[in-house]
Scaffold this motif. Structure first.
Motif, PDB file in Angstrom:
ATOM      1  N   GLU A  38      -0.480  -1.051  -5.928  1.00  0.00           N
ATOM      2  CA  GLU A  38       0.019  -1.783  -7.091  1.00  0.00           C
ATOM      3  C   GLU A  38      -0.782  -1.950  -8.309  1.00  0.00           C
ATOM      4  O   GLU A  38      -0.489  -2.194  -9.255  1.00  0.00           O
ATOM      5  CB  GLU A  38       0.910  -2.847  -6.469  1.00  0.00           C
ATOM      6  CG  GLU A  38       2.215  -2.170  -5.929  1.00  0.00           C
ATOM      7  CD  GLU A  38       3.295  -3.206  -5.615  1.00  0.00           C
ATOM      8  OE1 GLU A  38       3.630  -3.914  -6.700  1.00  0.00           O
ATOM      9  OE2 GLU A  38       4.105  -3.364  -4.850  1.00  0.00           O
TER      10      GLU A  38
ATOM     11  N   SER B 269       7.852   2.558  -7.126  1.00  0.00           N
ATOM     12  CA  SER B 269       8.336   2.926  -5.681  1.00  0.00           C
ATOM     13  C   SER B 269       7.951   4.545  -5.552  1.00  0.00           C
ATOM     14  O   SER B 269       7.422   4.675  -4.456  1.00  0.00           O
ATOM     15  CB  SER B 269       9.638   2.774  -5.320  1.00  0.00           C
ATOM     16  OG  SER B 269      10.514   3.564  -6.326  1.00  0.00           O
ATOM     17  N   ARG B 270       7.806   5.310  -6.435  1.00  0.00           N
ATOM     18  CA  ARG B 270       7.215   6.616  -6.267  1.00  0.00           C
ATOM     19  C   ARG B 270       5.973   6.596  -5.976  1.00  0.00           C
ATOM     20  O   ARG B 270       5.544   7.346  -5.016  1.00  0.00           O
ATOM     21  CB  ARG B 270       7.697   7.430  -7.532  1.00  0.00           C
ATOM     22  CG  ARG B 270       8.923   8.043  -7.751  1.00  0.00           C
ATOM     23  CD  ARG B 270       8.629   9.011  -8.656  1.00  0.00           C
ATOM     24  NE  ARG B 270      10.120   9.640  -9.275  1.00  0.00           N
ATOM     25  CZ  ARG B 270      10.427  10.517  -9.761  1.00  0.00           C
ATOM     26  NH1 ARG B 270       9.315  11.231 -10.826  1.00  0.00           N
ATOM     27  NH2 ARG B 270      11.402  10.984 -10.271  1.00  0.00           N
TER      28      ARG B 270
ATOM     29  N   THR C 288       3.797   4.325  -5.054  1.00  0.00           N
ATOM     30  CA  THR C 288       3.307   3.562  -3.631  1.00  0.00           C
ATOM     31  C   THR C 288       3.647   4.194  -2.416  1.00  0.00           C
ATOM     32  O   THR C 288       3.206   4.090  -1.353  1.00  0.00           O
ATOM     33  CB  THR C 288       3.695   2.163  -3.714  1.00  0.00           C
ATOM     34  OG1 THR C 288       5.081   2.003  -3.750  1.00  0.00           O
ATOM     35  CG2 THR C 288       2.773   1.286  -4.324  1.00  0.00           C
TER      36      THR C 288
ATOM     37  N   ASN D  72      10.124   8.255   1.305  1.00  0.00           N
ATOM     38  CA  ASN D  72      11.430   8.095   1.353  1.00  0.00           C
ATOM     39  C   ASN D  72      12.318   9.505   0.909  1.00  0.00           C
ATOM     40  O   ASN D  72      13.031   9.660   2.068  1.00  0.00           O
ATOM     41  CB  ASN D  72      11.883   7.087   0.080  1.00  0.00           C
ATOM     42  CG  ASN D  72      11.133   5.864   0.178  1.00  0.00           C
ATOM     43  OD1 ASN D  72      10.878   5.069   1.326  1.00  0.00           O
ATOM     44  ND2 ASN D  72      10.347   5.638  -0.904  1.00  0.00           N
TER      45      ASN D  72
END
Ligand code: AMP
Length: 215
Positions: free
Chosen positions: A167, A122-123, A125, A140
């Motif tokens: 990914e 998640s970091r 992407t 985020n």
């Protein structure tokens, strides 16, 4: 003081290296940045590495050791060097040891930044960097300012995403980390230089842990 920041892609090595550069007058040697510069230079070497990098594979030891050798033998590091993303294989670690010994330079610490794989995906992407100064943003936790003015350099900037921050290449990069780079944790532990920090804590907490580890 010369140190290595060791950890998987997305662990925060670049961000912490920048903090150390500002706080301790150290010089960041990022082989990833050197290779990205090489690929935009249009040289033969640049063309060769571009494809390898985009797929998430490691560039040959010979190339990256050559880049590091050139930097170490031509520059002066006031507060010492931070090796960021190098070494990534045992052969690179041996070569760095030999190079530092040749220059009469110590290796003071190897900081392992521990993070879990889900956090890395998640970091990575979500990340982008300022095209002027390289400051790292995250969709985020640290979004790009609405006015496109970088909070670090104060310039109106273009914010870039890396070609290999998707990914698919991330999977290959993680595999490369576990197969080729993670053995370095044991290597430096056995040499007595390893210090581990929790890379999942906040940016300030991680930099405080690194400061504590460096003494
Ligand atoms: P980084 O910016 O450190 O994530 O590196 C980006 C890409 O550059 C990696 O996925 C590799 O393809 C290449 N690279 C960077 N450093 C090295 C290294 N020490 N050895 C081999 N390949 C590297």
């Amino acid at each position: 003081m010369n140190i290595i920041l060791l950890g998987p892609p997305g662990a925060g090595k670049g961000t912490q290296a920048r903090i150390l550069v500002e706080g301790r007058n150290m010089v960041q040697l990022s082989t990833g940045d050197m290779l990205r510069d090489a690929r935009t230079s249009g040289t033969e070497m640049g063309k060769m590495v571009a494809e390898v990098m985009d797929k998430g594979h490691l560039v040959t030891d010979e190339i990256v050791i050559g880049l590091i050798r050139e930097k170490l033998t031509s520059g002066q590091a006031g507060g010492g060097y931070i090796f960021d993303g190098f070494p990534r294989t045992l052969a690179q670690a041996d070569a760095l040891g030999a190079l530092l010994a040749e220059l009469g330079e110590p290796l003071d610490a190897v900081i392992e930044m521990q993070v879990d794989d889900a956090a890395l995906v998640s970091r990575i992407t979500a990340r982008s960097t300022c095209g002027n100064c390289g400051e790292v943003y995250n969709d985020n936790t640290k979004p790009i300012p609405a006015d496109q003015v970088c909070t670090s350099c104060g310039q109106k900037a273009e914010f870039k995403r890396r070609a290999d921050d998707n990914e698919e290449s991330l999977k290959t990069r993680l595999l490369a980390y576990y197969k080729q780079t993670s053995p370095l944790i044991g290597y430096y532990y056995a040499k007595g230089s390893l210090k581990s920090v929790d890379g999942l804590a906040s940016m300030d907490e991680v930099s405080a842990s690194i400061a504590g580890a460096l003494g």
